[in-house]
Design an enzyme around this catalytic site. Sequence first.
Site, PDB file in Angstrom:
ATOM      1  N   GLY A 169       9.023  11.725  -5.309  1.00 44.58           N
ATOM      2  CA  GLY A 169      10.311  10.888  -5.725  1.00 44.58           C
ATOM      3  C   GLY A 169      11.529  11.595  -4.871  1.00 44.58           C
ATOM      4  O   GLY A 169      12.438  10.999  -5.322  1.00 44.58           O
ATOM      5  N   LYS A 188      -2.878  21.054  -3.405  1.00 47.61           N
ATOM      6  CA  LYS A 188      -1.836  19.998  -3.586  1.00 47.61           C
ATOM      7  C   LYS A 188      -2.511  19.327  -4.816  1.00 47.61           C
ATOM      8  O   LYS A 188      -3.455  18.671  -4.724  1.00 47.61           O
ATOM      9  CB  LYS A 188      -2.066  19.204  -2.251  1.00 47.61           C
ATOM     10  CG  LYS A 188      -0.984  18.077  -2.461  1.00 47.61           C
ATOM     11  CD  LYS A 188      -1.017  17.364  -1.067  1.00 47.61           C
ATOM     12  CE  LYS A 188       0.043  16.185  -1.123  1.00 47.61           C
ATOM     13  NZ  LYS A 188      -0.368  14.881  -1.619  1.00 47.61           N
ATOM     14  N   ARG A 231      -4.917   1.169  -7.882  1.00 52.43           N
ATOM     15  CA  ARG A 231      -3.568   0.792  -7.275  1.00 52.43           C
ATOM     16  C   ARG A 231      -3.645  -1.062  -7.654  1.00 52.43           C
ATOM     17  O   ARG A 231      -4.582  -1.395  -6.626  1.00 52.43           O
ATOM     18  CB  ARG A 231      -3.688   1.203  -6.037  1.00 52.43           C
ATOM     19  CG  ARG A 231      -3.974   2.604  -5.770  1.00 52.43           C
ATOM     20  CD  ARG A 231      -3.111   3.313  -5.061  1.00 52.43           C
ATOM     21  NE  ARG A 231      -3.492   4.852  -5.083  1.00 52.43           N
ATOM     22  CZ  ARG A 231      -3.823   5.626  -4.056  1.00 52.43           C
ATOM     23  NH1 ARG A 231      -3.810   5.248  -3.029  1.00 52.43           N
ATOM     24  NH2 ARG A 231      -4.266   6.677  -4.287  1.00 52.43           N
ATOM     25  N   ARG A 267       6.782   8.828   1.104  1.00 54.23           N
ATOM     26  CA  ARG A 267       7.753   7.703   1.337  1.00 54.23           C
ATOM     27  C   ARG A 267       8.865   8.043   2.055  1.00 54.23           C
ATOM     28  O   ARG A 267       9.336   7.188   2.785  1.00 54.23           O
ATOM     29  CB  ARG A 267       7.727   6.848   0.310  1.00 54.23           C
ATOM     30  CG  ARG A 267       6.344   6.373  -0.488  1.00 54.23           C
ATOM     31  CD  ARG A 267       6.768   5.755  -1.806  1.00 54.23           C
ATOM     32  NE  ARG A 267       5.531   5.095  -2.353  1.00 54.23           N
ATOM     33  CZ  ARG A 267       4.966   6.126  -3.400  1.00 54.23           C
ATOM     34  NH1 ARG A 267       5.533   7.220  -3.528  1.00 54.23           N
ATOM     35  NH2 ARG A 267       3.803   5.802  -4.125  1.00 54.23           N
ATOM     36  N   THR A 297      -6.342  18.782  -1.356  1.00 50.02           N
ATOM     37  CA  THR A 297      -5.814  17.831  -2.372  1.00 50.02           C
ATOM     38  C   THR A 297      -6.707  17.907  -3.551  1.00 50.02           C
ATOM     39  O   THR A 297      -8.078  17.665  -3.473  1.00 50.02           O
ATOM     40  CB  THR A 297      -5.703  16.653  -1.876  1.00 50.02           C
ATOM     41  OG1 THR A 297      -4.717  16.547  -0.944  1.00 50.02           O
ATOM     42  CG2 THR A 297      -5.153  15.656  -2.812  1.00 50.02           C
ATOM     43  N   HIS A 305       0.788  13.140  -6.267  1.00 44.42           N
ATOM     44  CA  HIS A 305       0.491  12.144  -5.165  1.00 44.42           C
ATOM     45  C   HIS A 305       1.278  11.033  -5.115  1.00 44.42           C
ATOM     46  O   HIS A 305       0.778   9.589  -4.846  1.00 44.42           O
ATOM     47  CB  HIS A 305      -1.072  11.646  -5.554  1.00 44.42           C
ATOM     48  CG  HIS A 305      -2.155  11.526  -4.330  1.00 44.42           C
ATOM     49  ND1 HIS A 305      -2.934  12.363  -4.148  1.00 44.42           N
ATOM     50  CD2 HIS A 305      -1.692  10.543  -3.271  1.00 44.42           C
ATOM     51  CE1 HIS A 305      -3.569  12.033  -2.872  1.00 44.42           C
ATOM     52  NE2 HIS A 305      -2.954  10.847  -2.461  1.00 44.42           N
ATOM     53  N   TYR A 327       1.015  -1.029   0.089  1.00 49.38           N
ATOM     54  CA  TYR A 327       0.007  -0.023  -0.306  1.00 49.38           C
ATOM     55  C   TYR A 327       1.007   1.119  -0.045  1.00 49.38           C
ATOM     56  O   TYR A 327       0.775   2.223  -0.709  1.00 49.38           O
ATOM     57  CB  TYR A 327      -0.872   0.151   1.276  1.00 49.38           C
ATOM     58  CG  TYR A 327      -1.695   1.253   1.513  1.00 49.38           C
ATOM     59  CD1 TYR A 327      -2.587   1.614   0.730  1.00 49.38           C
ATOM     60  CD2 TYR A 327      -1.450   2.157   2.441  1.00 49.38           C
ATOM     61  CE1 TYR A 327      -3.340   2.929   0.549  1.00 49.38           C
ATOM     62  CE2 TYR A 327      -1.941   3.510   2.459  1.00 49.38           C
ATOM     63  CZ  TYR A 327      -2.917   3.906   1.659  1.00 49.38           C
ATOM     64  OH  TYR A 327      -3.539   5.151   1.920  1.00 49.38           O
TER      65      TYR A 327
END
Length: 389
Positions: A318, A261, A174, A340, A165, A285, A34
């Site tokens: 990224g 965003k 996904r 992340r 957003t 995103h 996820y």
Amino acid sequence: MQPKRGAVRLSDCHNFHDFRELARRRLPGPIFDYIDGAADDEVTYRRNSESFERCDLVPNVLRGVGAVDLSVSVMGQRLALPVYCSPTALQRLFHHQGERAVAAAAARYGTMFGVSSLGTVSLEDLRQAHSTPQVYQFYFHKDRGLNRAMLQRAKQAGVEVMMLTVDSITGGNRERDLRTGFSIPFRLTVAGMLQFALKPQWGLNYVTHERFGLPQLDAHIDMRGDTMSIGRYFTEMLDPAMNWDDVAEMVREWSGAFCLKGVMSVADAKRAADIGCAGVVLSNHGGRQLDGSRAAFDQLAEVVDAVGDRIDVMMDGGVQRATHVLKALSLGAKAVGLGRYYLFPLASAGQAGVEHALGLMKAELERGLKLMGCTSIGELSRGNLRFRN
Ligand SMILES: Cc1cc2nc3c(=O)[nH]c(=O)nc-3n(C[C@H](O)[C@H](O)[C@H](O)COP(=O)(O)O)c2cc1C
């Protein structure tokens, strides 16, 4: 460098890839996927990090760089670092400390953190615990009364920045989640269930800590049991008809720092400035919505040229290294969002993990700025970048 042997403890983690590997070892597969996954063929997800490799830094030397100042001003907030923790959903699924860990680590490093509408700790609890600038990430509901109530609630709590957003008008495809059955509530496939069985430590933590909830929504929508899933929340409660007039009204109602965003085009950035937004975050995103869409870094220069004198332009997507951040700042970004980059450390080791990751980022930023021959972020400019053909 990607690790040759996987990181097995926090002290083994020296970069994004080490944390990703440690998170992979600690999390049940469906939860790791996820976080790690993205939409369709995950092309945009991969391109986000690759986009930074299209240009090189051109340093200057012998500039006397004894002490460096990493602080920036963005959306009316002074941050000690030019990076902030972008809002992300469901953090207590990744580690039982969830948003509390991220907020505490952001506060320790004097930077801003975002709380998602799908956050698992209440925005009020986080506001009371820390004074570092807080963003509230908003999804726009069909029910205008509900939108007003949520804005009011965030205002009352003392949230500094409202972030709407706009790239999630419908959920991204996904496919990793489809394969494992990841959803809230869980609808695991047999293979997905087996993955949970392989990580009993995660399960033990999950059941021995406070009950999972979505406190930003629980007060307004019945998210318990089977009455509402996150998938249904997106399709039934959010308003795909949202338009610029709706947002202009929201901006007026908020009457504070408001940003969008998920903007990508120059036309939209101009429109955001016209309706009174103080900033835009160029973002896809994390590649989780429209696959094949452009990387924020690739759009940055033209958007900064178009509106950079009127509003703050930020970006995310990224970012794995301080040199990525330095490149974005050189093009004119006011600050850079991390996703992340802090989520894998959270999953790996809670607050200690996020602090370790932000500490590495700070050290890399200091080192990178010195090696560029600069003593402050403001000294970076396009003059110190060259794009490859
Ligand atoms: C697991 C996960 C959950 C996310 N949840 C949200 C969310 O609830 N709201 C939102 O606006 N963005 C959300 N995002 C997007 C991030 O705020 C950010 O735009 C993105 O992660 C940046 O890309 P990066 O992960 O490559 O740094 C999420 C991203 C991830 C990876």
